[in-house]
Design an enzyme around this catalytic site. Structure first.
Site, PDB file in Angstrom:
ATOM      1  N   SER A 679       0.829  -1.195   0.000  1.00 55.06           N
ATOM      2  CA  SER A 679       0.000   0.000   0.000  1.00 55.06           C
ATOM      3  C   SER A 679       0.873   1.259   0.000  1.00 55.06           C
ATOM      4  O   SER A 679       1.616   1.492  -0.943  1.00 55.06           O
ATOM      5  CB  SER A 679      -0.961  -0.034   1.193  1.00 55.06           C
ATOM      6  OG  SER A 679      -1.984   0.914   1.056  1.00 55.06           O
ATOM      7  N   ASP A 752      -8.992  -4.736  -6.228  1.00 52.63           N
ATOM      8  CA  ASP A 752      -8.614  -3.883  -5.096  1.00 52.63           C
ATOM      9  C   ASP A 752      -9.644  -2.759  -4.954  1.00 52.63           C
ATOM     10  O   ASP A 752      -9.855  -1.979  -5.876  1.00 52.63           O
ATOM     11  CB  ASP A 752      -7.226  -3.301  -5.346  1.00 52.63           C
ATOM     12  CG  ASP A 752      -6.664  -2.557  -4.137  1.00 52.63           C
ATOM     13  OD1 ASP A 752      -7.449  -2.180  -3.253  1.00 52.63           O
ATOM     14  OD2 ASP A 752      -5.439  -2.363  -4.091  1.00 52.63           O
ATOM     15  N   HIS A 786      -7.359  -5.537  -1.665  1.00 49.81           N
ATOM     16  CA  HIS A 786      -6.161  -4.808  -1.235  1.00 49.81           C
ATOM     17  C   HIS A 786      -5.184  -5.727  -0.501  1.00 49.81           C
ATOM     18  O   HIS A 786      -3.968  -5.600  -0.640  1.00 49.81           O
ATOM     19  CB  HIS A 786      -6.575  -3.639  -0.346  1.00 49.81           C
ATOM     20  CG  HIS A 786      -5.479  -2.643  -0.132  1.00 49.81           C
ATOM     21  ND1 HIS A 786      -4.856  -1.980  -1.162  1.00 49.81           N
ATOM     22  CD2 HIS A 786      -4.878  -2.191   1.015  1.00 49.81           C
ATOM     23  CE1 HIS A 786      -3.931  -1.163  -0.681  1.00 49.81           C
ATOM     24  NE2 HIS A 786      -3.931  -1.277   0.636  1.00 49.81           N
TER      25      HIS A 786
END
Length: 819
Positions: A679, A752, A786
């Site tokens: 991330s 995601d 994610h």
């Protein structure tokens, strides 16, 4: 120096064109290949497949605990179950519930706290257990069982361990928890699928016209949300699957009664006295720019005796809320935990705009039944944004938190619970200041089912992480409410890491902890301070302990070039020999700080058990790498509006300091270092490769690399793209793809849904690097979001990571020192 710079010309002009360039980039041809899933080395597979430690839920009376075994990693087949992406929600149309859950369990047993006797709970073998919640009196617990084609509500009796289905109704957990206990502990309010819902709406094969949106000069900045509604058919699907009928289920009398009409409820909560039900439901018109949480909604109370409904608030669509701000009008409408039927809510006094200069930002109001709006009375005002309020047992006091976003500062006030008077400031600190964190108040469940701060003899209990220069030392303290003086009852000491879990006695002398050491996996223990004793409550054994207990780790500190103290947990593989320099993996995640003192605080503990799971970078230890985990990457600046102006230099200097420390310790080869992150850590990784020559290669997972695609802010950046185009340009690795000349592995979930990290972010960075002749590999994981969940995805991710660093770091040829 390891930092690179390049001449860019007028970045303002270039940056203003990036959105167009990104759109054109969609036409760039690329060679794609559908490959089969890879397998990492066998020792990695064995560790991944090992059973996980159990989870524990103690009943409100402290007599019985539910012990649950976690499910193994789901298969890719499970993740491939039908999914609809509507208004920010991912739902399974076959179950009327979430598409997937991170916290599912496969077995349940009851354990008597005093005797240790365990009773297995018999349940259907083909269902997953979730949403386990005790009744207020602890006599039973309710939970959801998710099958392939439905969700059922079950209860289990604490004394007998017998479980049964609570209702034949099909549970709908699309937008809500699915059920709530009533204060009497034998009735539940349940969200069910309407009996006569009808067939799923089908899309027309022919378009009836274009999808149109219009703006009329009203400022309405929005974040980069995903899974939004896109058509009238999406709206119909959302209504179809999100509409629920609330039903009162009486488990004692086996009676059921519908509550009002079916609607798109997003929450429902009984009052502490059980007389009323507070509900929130969304109404049309829906939006194609925000998620359902920002749709127009109506908040109402339902009198469960008379059936009368009172409208508390009717709120418009929240698409004009300033970035970092809050909606105007009543928000966070909840029950007051220590009153029979009193509502509490917050209203902004600054128009919801964090940039407005006002003496007070928020005001809290209260309203007693029968909820006549004219009777609403002010409770208290706060200088900064309300950050929550908690009520103390006895109903005389409350704690009100306020947050100053500019300083990243929180203050906590102790006030009179009836009118907010007699306010006393008890804590005033930076949210980043871990050393002075007083801990969280310990709570208890009242007979009404409400959670309040536990009070004993004029004092409350506080449990915290206990961050210090020697690492985390969790604690349990007692704070006197009159003098506000704190007394330490217990602190984790020695070569262990032990955290407070729950109180077992009113005076705090007996409590439950979760304890682990470098050689002992986590288990629950009962501590008795009066007897100075510790008794094991669970006995989890790690089948992979033979490897994991031989891993060497140390909490280390070192300094950055500007004097900021940094820290990391240094891991060495079991077979490491003194003096042997290993290839190094630096894994990190940048964080912003207002000052160097808090940025330099140590976090973590070297006394924790090293259990490696999921797609963890710690699996590199099985392949002969040294790992600097959670290496500090602080971005320090006293002005939050400009802290990112020096982001690049600060992360490069932090990375350089980490490598040099490991090299000076003699455990790592500075010429064989790799960097990775997930991330925002992936964003950091790409920037380090673009702006320095410190690392031989990088691994960037689920990142965002073109900040013009998040134009209204990112992470803690408060400026928009139009206010700070140079910052957005300079911090975007996509804009510097021509200088990413070290190999980078890009991994991304194909679905995601994290705000800002669209899969296209990785795709476009790959295309940009490819177009400039760089070395990159793009791995897109089917059905993954994610974070990665399926066994096949995790095994493949680890195989890719190990292969990438083996090729480009461990066995990379020596670099030309003149390069």
């Amino acid at each position: 120096m390891h930092c690179r710079t390049s001449s860019r010309g007028d970045t303002r002009v270039v940056a203003s064109l990036i959105l167009t360039v990104a759109a054109i980039g969609a036409c760039v041809p690329s060679t794609n290949a559908q490959s089969t899933y890879k397998m990492p080395p066998a020792d990695v597979v064995r560790m991944l497949d090992a059973p996980q430690p159990p989870s524990l839920s103690l009943d409100p009376t402290g007599h019985t605990a539910i012990v649950m075994e976690r499910s193994a990693m789901p298969s890719i087949k499970e993740l491939a179950a039908p999914m609809l992406r509507l208004a920010g929600v991912r739902l399974n149309p076959e179950t009327d519930g979430p598409h997937s859950s991170y916290w599912s369990f496969i077995s349940m047993r009851l354990k008597d706290v005093s005797t240790g006797h365990e009773t297995d709970v018999e349940l259907p073998a083909d269902a997953m257990i979730g949403s386990v919640r005790w009744a207020p009196d602890g006599s039973k617990a309710a939970f959801l069982l998710t099958f392939d084609d439905r969700i059922e509500l079950w209860t289990v009796d604490r004394k007998t361990g017998k479980a049964k289905k609570a209702t034949d109704h099909r549970i709908n957990a699309t937008l809500t928890n699915g059920f709530e206990w009533m204060p009497d502990s034998h009735r539940l309010v349940v969200a069910t699928t309407p009996t006569h819902r009808g067939e799923q709406p089908q899309a027309s094969r022919e378009a009836i016209g274009p999808v149109t949106q219009e703006t009329t000069g009203v400022t309405a900045p929005v974040r980069t949300y995903q899974d939004l509604l896109e058509s009238p058919h999406d709206e119909a699907l959302f209504d179809h699957f999100a509409t629920v009928q609330l039903v009162m289920v009486d488990t004692r009398r086996n009676r059921e009664q519908e509550i009002g009409d079916a609607s798109v409820f997003t929450s429902f909560e009984p009052s502490p006295n059980g007389r009323y039900l507070l509900t929130e439901r969304v109404v049309t018109p829906y939006s194609y720019l925000v998620t359902y949480r920002s749709f127009p909604d109506v908040v109402e109370t339902h009198d469960l005796q008379s059936g009368a409904v009172v409208e508390i608030a009717r709120r418009p669509i929240q698409d004009q809320t300033p970035i970092g701000g809050v909606p105007t009008g009543p928000r966070t409408i909840v029950w007051k935990d220590v009153a029979d039927s009193t509502l509490l809510w917050v209203e902004a006094l600054d128009g919801g705009d964090p940039k407005a200069e006002v003496p007070f930002r928020d005001e809290i109001f209260m309203l007693d039944a029968p909820f006549k709006s004219a009777n609403a009375k002010p409770f208290t005002k706060t200088e900064h944004r309300v950050w929550g309020a908690t009520w103390l047992e006895g109903g005389e006091l409350a704690m009100v938190n306020e947050y100053d976003r500019d300083r990243r500062w929180v203050r906590t006030w102790l006030v009179n619970a009836n009118d907010g008077s007699d306010a006393r400031l008890i804590w005033d600190r930076s949210i980043r200041d871990r050393y002075n964190d007083p801990g969280r108040p310990v709570t208890k469940t009242l007979p009404t089912g409400r959670s309040v701060v536990q009070v004993n003899d004029g004092a409350i209990f506080l449990s915290g992480a206990g961050a210090s220069e020697e690492g985390d030392r969790p604690f349990l303290n007692r704070m006197d409410l009159e003098s506000l003086e704190t007394t330490q009852l217990w602190r984790c000491e020695g070569d262990s890491y032990e955290t407070f879990a729950d109180l077992l006695s009113d005076d705090g002398s007996v409590f439950l902890t979760r304890r682990e050491t470098t050689t002992e996996p986590p288990n629950y223990f009962m501590r008795n301070l009066n007897m100075d004793s510790m008794t094991a409550f669970t006995d989890y054994v790690d089948p992979m302990a033979e490897f994991q207990t031989r891993i060497r780790k140390e909490l280390v500190t070192y300094e950055r070039e500007d004097g900021v103290t940094l820290s990391a947990t240094l891991y060495l593989p079991p077979d490491h020999r003194n003096g042997e320099r290993l290839p190094l993996v630096v894994w990190a995640y940048p964080r912003e700080f207002n000052d160097a003192a808090t940025a330099g605080q140590v976090s973590g503990s070297e006394h924790r058990y090293t259990r490696i799971s999921g797609s963890s970078h710690l699996f590199f230890l099985t392949q002969g790498y040294a790992v600097m985990d959670d290496a500090s990457m602080p971005v320090v600046g006293d002005d939050p509006l400009t802290v990112n102006d020096t982001f690049i230099k600060q992360i490069v200097d932090s990375a350089d300091a980490a490598i040099q420390y490991a090299a000076e310790r003699g455990v790592a080869d500075p010429d064989r270092a790799g960097v990775g992150g997930h991330s925002y850590g992936a964003f950091m990784t790409a920037n380090l490769l673009a702006h320095s020559d410190l690392f031989r290669a990088g691994i960037a997972r689920s990142g965002a690399y073109n900040r013009t695609l998040t134009p209204f802010g990112f992470q803690s950046e408060e400026r928009t793209f139009w206010e700070a185009p140079d910052v957005y340009f300079n911090l975007s690795p996509f804009m510097h793809a021509d200088t990413i000349d070290e190999p980078i592995l890009l991994i991304h979930g194909m679905v995601d849904n994290n705000s800002g990290t669209f899969p296209i972010q990785s795709e476009r960075l790959y295309h940009a690097i490819k177009g400039h002749g760089g070395t990159a590999r793009l791995v897109m994981l089917p059905y993954e979001s994610h974070g990665y969940r399926a066994r096949e995805s995790i095994l493949h991710t680890l195989a890719e990571m190990i292969e990438w660093f083996d090729t480009n770091v461990k066995y990379a040829p020596t670099r030309d020192s003149s390069g």
